[in-house]
Design a protein around this motif. Sequence first.
Motif, PDB file in Angstrom:
ATOM      1  N   UNK A 189      37.200  36.016  46.348  1.00  0.00           N
ATOM      2  CA  UNK A 189      36.203  36.941  45.803  1.00  0.00           C
ATOM      3  C   UNK A 189      36.706  38.379  45.734  1.00  0.00           C
ATOM      4  N   UNK A 190      37.760  38.682  46.459  1.00  0.00           N
ATOM      5  CA  UNK A 190      38.169  40.085  46.588  1.00  0.00           C
ATOM      6  C   UNK A 190      38.523  40.714  45.236  1.00  0.00           C
ATOM      7  N   UNK A 191      39.205  39.968  44.383  1.00  0.00           N
ATOM      8  CA  UNK A 191      39.577  40.511  43.068  1.00  0.00           C
ATOM      9  C   UNK A 191      38.339  40.774  42.216  1.00  0.00           C
ATOM     10  N   UNK A 192      37.382  39.847  42.245  1.00  0.00           N
ATOM     11  CA  UNK A 192      36.132  40.042  41.502  1.00  0.00           C
ATOM     12  C   UNK A 192      35.415  41.299  42.003  1.00  0.00           C
ATOM     13  N   UNK A 193      35.370  41.417  43.328  1.00  0.00           N
ATOM     14  CA  UNK A 193      34.673  42.558  43.926  1.00  0.00           C
ATOM     15  C   UNK A 193      35.296  43.869  43.456  1.00  0.00           C
ATOM     16  N   UNK A 194      36.606  43.890  43.434  1.00  0.00           N
ATOM     17  CA  UNK A 194      37.331  45.095  43.017  1.00  0.00           C
ATOM     18  C   UNK A 194      36.966  45.465  41.579  1.00  0.00           C
ATOM     19  N   UNK A 195      36.965  44.465  40.703  1.00  0.00           N
ATOM     20  CA  UNK A 195      36.691  44.758  39.288  1.00  0.00           C
ATOM     21  C   UNK A 195      35.247  45.224  39.119  1.00  0.00           C
ATOM     22  N   UNK A 196      34.321  44.536  39.789  1.00  0.00           N
ATOM     23  CA  UNK A 196      32.910  44.912  39.656  1.00  0.00           C
ATOM     24  C   UNK A 196      32.708  46.348  40.137  1.00  0.00           C
ATOM     25  N   UNK A 197      33.270  46.671  41.295  1.00  0.00           N
ATOM     26  CA  UNK A 197      33.034  48.003  41.868  1.00  0.00           C
ATOM     27  C   UNK A 197      33.787  49.094  41.120  1.00  0.00           C
ATOM     28  N   UNK A 198      35.007  48.799  40.666  1.00  0.00           N
ATOM     29  CA  UNK A 198      35.816  49.863  40.053  1.00  0.00           C
ATOM     30  C   UNK A 198      35.562  50.030  38.563  1.00  0.00           C
ATOM     31  N   UNK A 199      35.176  48.956  37.891  1.00  0.00           N
ATOM     32  CA  UNK A 199      35.186  49.041  36.426  1.00  0.00           C
ATOM     33  C   UNK A 199      33.864  48.628  35.782  1.00  0.00           C
ATOM     34  N   UNK A 200      32.907  48.163  36.553  1.00  0.00           N
ATOM     35  CA  UNK A 200      31.578  47.829  36.033  1.00  0.00           C
ATOM     36  C   UNK A 200      31.604  47.049  34.706  1.00  0.00           C
ATOM     37  N   UNK A 201      32.100  45.819  34.736  1.00  0.00           N
ATOM     38  CA  UNK A 201      32.066  45.020  33.508  1.00  0.00           C
ATOM     39  C   UNK A 201      30.613  44.841  33.053  1.00  0.00           C
ATOM     40  N   UNK A 202      30.423  44.784  31.741  1.00  0.00           N
ATOM     41  CA  UNK A 202      29.048  44.631  31.245  1.00  0.00           C
ATOM     42  C   UNK A 202      28.470  43.286  31.674  1.00  0.00           C
ATOM     43  N   UNK A 203      29.325  42.269  31.692  1.00  0.00           N
ATOM     44  CA  UNK A 203      28.835  40.950  32.085  1.00  0.00           C
ATOM     45  C   UNK A 203      29.820  40.268  33.039  1.00  0.00           C
ATOM     46  N   UNK A 204      29.284  39.321  33.787  1.00  0.00           N
ATOM     47  CA  UNK A 204      30.109  38.435  34.619  1.00  0.00           C
ATOM     48  C   UNK A 204      29.805  37.021  34.163  1.00  0.00           C
ATOM     49  N   UNK A 205      30.836  36.198  34.017  1.00  0.00           N
ATOM     50  CA  UNK A 205      30.629  34.804  33.591  1.00  0.00           C
ATOM     51  C   UNK A 205      30.753  33.887  34.810  1.00  0.00           C
ATOM     52  N   UNK A 206      29.700  33.135  35.088  1.00  0.00           N
ATOM     53  CA  UNK A 206      29.815  32.184  36.192  1.00  0.00           C
ATOM     54  C   UNK A 206      30.704  31.037  35.750  1.00  0.00           C
ATOM     55  N   UNK A 207      31.271  30.349  36.717  1.00  0.00           N
ATOM     56  CA  UNK A 207      32.214  29.272  36.404  1.00  0.00           C
ATOM     57  C   UNK A 207      31.472  27.950  36.228  1.00  0.00           C
ATOM     58  N   UNK A 208      32.232  26.902  35.967  1.00  0.00           N
ATOM     59  CA  UNK A 208      31.635  25.574  35.791  1.00  0.00           C
ATOM     60  C   UNK A 208      31.386  24.857  37.117  1.00  0.00           C
ATOM     61  N   UNK A 209      32.299  25.126  38.071  1.00  0.00           N
ATOM     62  CA  UNK A 209      32.365  24.306  39.281  1.00  0.00           C
ATOM     63  C   UNK A 209      31.238  24.610  40.267  1.00  0.00           C
ATOM     64  N   UNK A 210      31.213  23.815  41.314  1.00  0.00           N
ATOM     65  CA  UNK A 210      30.360  24.143  42.459  1.00  0.00           C
ATOM     66  C   UNK A 210      31.202  24.907  43.475  1.00  0.00           C
ATOM     67  N   UNK A 211      30.529  25.719  44.247  1.00  0.00           N
ATOM     68  CA  UNK A 211      31.187  26.408  45.349  1.00  0.00           C
ATOM     69  C   UNK A 211      30.490  25.958  46.626  1.00  0.00           C
TER      70      UNK A 211
END
Length: 750
Positions: A177-199
């Motif tokens: 999750x760390x890479x996702x967190x970095x992008x969300x906090x630093x660059x505020x993508x307009x959208x996030x796409x959830x994946x297909x799998x289960x976690x």
Amino acid sequence: MTDNPASDLTLEEKASLTSGADFWTTKAIERADIPSIMMTDGPHGLRKQAGGSDHLGLASSVPATCFPPAVGIGSSWDPELIERVGAAIGREAAIEDVAVVLGPGVNIKRSPLCGRNFEYFSEDPIVSGVLGAASVRGVQTQGVGTSLKHFAANNQEYDRMRASSDVDPRPLREIYLRGFERVVKDAAPWTVMCSYNKLNGVWTSEDPWLLTSVLRDEWGFDGLVVSDWGAVNDRIAGVAAGLDLEMPSSGGRTDAQLVAAVQAGELAESVLDTAAGRAIDLVRKAQQRPAVEGALDVDAHHALAREAAGRSIVLLKNEADLLPLAPAQKVAVIGAFATEPRYQGAGSSLINPTRLDAALDALRDVGGENVSYAPGFAVEGGAIAASGRSAEDLQAEAVRVAAEADVAVVFLGLPASEESEGFDREHIDLPAVQLAVLDAVLAANPNTVVVLSNGGVVALPFVDRVPAIVESWLLGQAGGSAVADVLYGAVNPSGRLTETVPVRLEDNPSYGNFPGEFGHVRYGEGLLVGYRWYDAKKIDVTFPFGFGLSYTTFSYGEATASVVDGDIVVRVDVTNTGDRDGREVVQVYTGLPGSIVQRAPRELKAFASVALAAGETRTVELVVRREDLAYWDVRVDRFVVEGGEYTVEVGASSRDIRSSVAVAVEGDAVVLPLDLNSSIGDILGHPVAGPVVQQGLAGFLGAGDAGAAEDEGMQKMMASFPIGRLVGFPGVPFTREQIEELIASANAGV
Ligand code: BGC
């Protein structure tokens, strides 16, 4: 005016906004002045399907610049370059009236076998996060949105639409999750796409913990969550969990389900309002895109694609300076990839390029008649394959051509059919026919350079026999020219590996736990992903993480490190000691010897791509963010920075550390409630109970004949002894009641 832009809509209208109109567009509501917007792939160029739609890339799309996929451009380790490329992709999207480009993908390369590794940046979360953020920033400078994908723990293609990625909390937080967190906090993508799998057993498309608690409450994401195409399992559970938009269209079926659920009181209307409101916010953002000035400058974007491809190439070996080549040398180019390039992977990211450079043409532009050619082997689906020539004939010709040249340049690579979205590879070997041609060429001409085209790592059994190896990954449409730029030295190679090249697939940490069975894949290697594993286990690798050569050389001075506002600021002088301008990727790793938690010996925490003219020295400053030092503490469910003397290593790969320095970091306080099962060690570490018990026990431990207080072994043993078991032992200076009282007041903070 109301706060939620959806509150004036009917229930049916709200439901309609939260799923697609067709494959690529959202639904419009004309009476409310809400237009439809388009979202398309991504990530390394625009794939806008003008006619037939399908998400696996089979139907063709409008021509667009095909930049190097993440496996290539990631090797630049250069956010500035990636941001520029992102901006170019954003501009192409704006010209085509596309509101959101579906990318970047920042999933971790857990196994070299993942069929989609070409679309991901790295086996390391800081590299993935920093480069992913740059890509998002670049696209979004053009008023075009991005979709950060695939959230989360989608690290294989096998059974990707059903399998559960079973990941422990620490690797989940610290690696996946760390890479996702970095992008969300630093660059505020307009959208996030959830994946297909289960976690951990829950579909990511309907996981309230992932989509709301982590993404929004913890990280502050305020954009829209879109499903991967077809990832919705239960739409109502999805919307309740924080999934705002289902793509593609469900033909109205799931919209009707939502309406019925609200009417039946099974789903609060306010939840639907929130999702629809986010869909409207996205449309409004897209409407603010400034008008695009001018037409697409195909040449300028091709030139950028060439620059990016040049920066993506990793020089792995260059004995006796065989490279760069001189135009006057007789060069035998062998291998059908030189005329039929592999330049991107298959699936939803397939770009229809505006043009395509072949390496042979580009090499002949420089070397002219000194460049001869033999295909050597057939590439599936290509002209040589169609010609029907036998393997023996092709090989014999290659040997003849190689024998007459000063240098043979052999283009090897993976067939397109081996690397795709939707399935994984089964091995990491190059085709046997290619290896046989290489052996024959080597026998005829030892001055042989291998140029590789592959989206996933391959084993290099010839590494000791071939004097020069160029890893050119998949380079996009201008890759052929970029390879020539590097081979003839117009570009000094500066790419570095963002993933380890293992000796054998079996050495990889996920081996034995990939791709799982019966719907579950257990991330059994835990935190030790990629180089973390190879370094911890001291396993030989063919080329380590972070590695790459240049036509010049760099030296490092002594690094310094100091804590400034909680972060570690590292400074080091780097000198270009050769006679060519070049680029070095300076890497900072940290470690904490004696840590209370398991850690890899070194973890990358910062890096910088630095241009240095021949002979130039620069002081490079790198910042290790305090939050990146933190481990996920499962006792308190949060990131904690452990205090101590951190090792800060500066180097040119995870196995080429040039300077090392220690720095003291103050830790975060973790005060856990005490009880009778708390160990003496826990109690001694407690700010209130610690000093009291310390004093009392000093007498007890010192009472033995052997002077046990001095006995380190005794102290170590006592450290894990539960206090409740100790009371009542002869000589212990506390009663059970006293300890209970002490625990109560310690827990009350007294
Ligand atoms: C892929 C996504 C892609 C989507 C739309 C899915 O199959 O996993 O990455 O954006 O299709 O094409």
